[in-house]
Design a protein around this motif. Structure first.
Motif, PDB file in Angstrom:
ATOM      1  N   CYS A   1      33.647  44.903  10.298  1.00  0.00           N
ATOM      2  CA  CYS A   1      33.855  43.532   9.853  1.00  0.00           C
ATOM      3  C   CYS A   1      33.651  42.574  11.023  1.00  0.00           C
ATOM      4  O   CYS A   1      34.258  42.736  12.081  1.00  0.00           O
TER       5      CYS A   1
ATOM      6  N   TYR B   1      34.635  39.641  11.234  1.00  0.00           N
ATOM      7  CA  TYR B   1      35.793  38.737  11.345  1.00  0.00           C
ATOM      8  C   TYR B   1      36.969  39.400  12.046  1.00  0.00           C
ATOM      9  O   TYR B   1      37.562  38.835  12.958  1.00  0.00           O
ATOM     10  N   CYS B   2      37.318  40.605  11.608  1.00  0.00           N
ATOM     11  CA  CYS B   2      38.517  41.237  12.162  1.00  0.00           C
ATOM     12  C   CYS B   2      38.227  42.512  12.945  1.00  0.00           C
ATOM     13  O   CYS B   2      39.107  43.033  13.610  1.00  0.00           O
TER      14      CYS B   2
ATOM     15  N   CYS C   1      35.552  42.797   3.195  1.00  0.00           N
ATOM     16  CA  CYS C   1      36.283  43.608   4.168  1.00  0.00           C
ATOM     17  C   CYS C   1      37.507  44.227   3.501  1.00  0.00           C
ATOM     18  O   CYS C   1      38.241  43.540   2.793  1.00  0.00           O
TER      19      CYS C   1
ATOM     20  N   CYS D   1      40.693  42.410   5.986  1.00  0.00           N
ATOM     21  CA  CYS D   1      41.044  40.984   5.963  1.00  0.00           C
ATOM     22  C   CYS D   1      40.543  40.296   4.693  1.00  0.00           C
ATOM     23  O   CYS D   1      40.843  39.128   4.461  1.00  0.00           O
TER      24      CYS D   1
END
Ligand SMILES: [Zn+2]
Length: 60
Positions: A14, A16-17, A36, A39
């Protein structure tokens, strides 16, 4: 804050995380809307599969 390594990874990571989706092989070659598992943000991915071959002698 460390940079997330999500390029050319063995599994879908991911962006983002940083969560590593260890079941990536179930997700197909690409997806524009992959959510994801951690998250729940949506991102896109593409896989780059490199096929290599190995051959072995079958014994004498
Ligand atoms: Zn995430």
């Amino acid at each position: 804050m460390s940079r997330i390594d999500c390029k050319n990874t063995m599994v879908i990571v991911c962006p983002y995380c940083g969560y590593e989706h260890l079941d990536s092989w179930e997700c197909g070659e690409s997806d524009d809307e992959f959510q994801c598992h951690h998250c729940e943000k949506v991102f896109a991915f593409e896989s780059e599969v490199t096929i290599t071959y190995s051959s072995y002698r079958k014994g004498d």
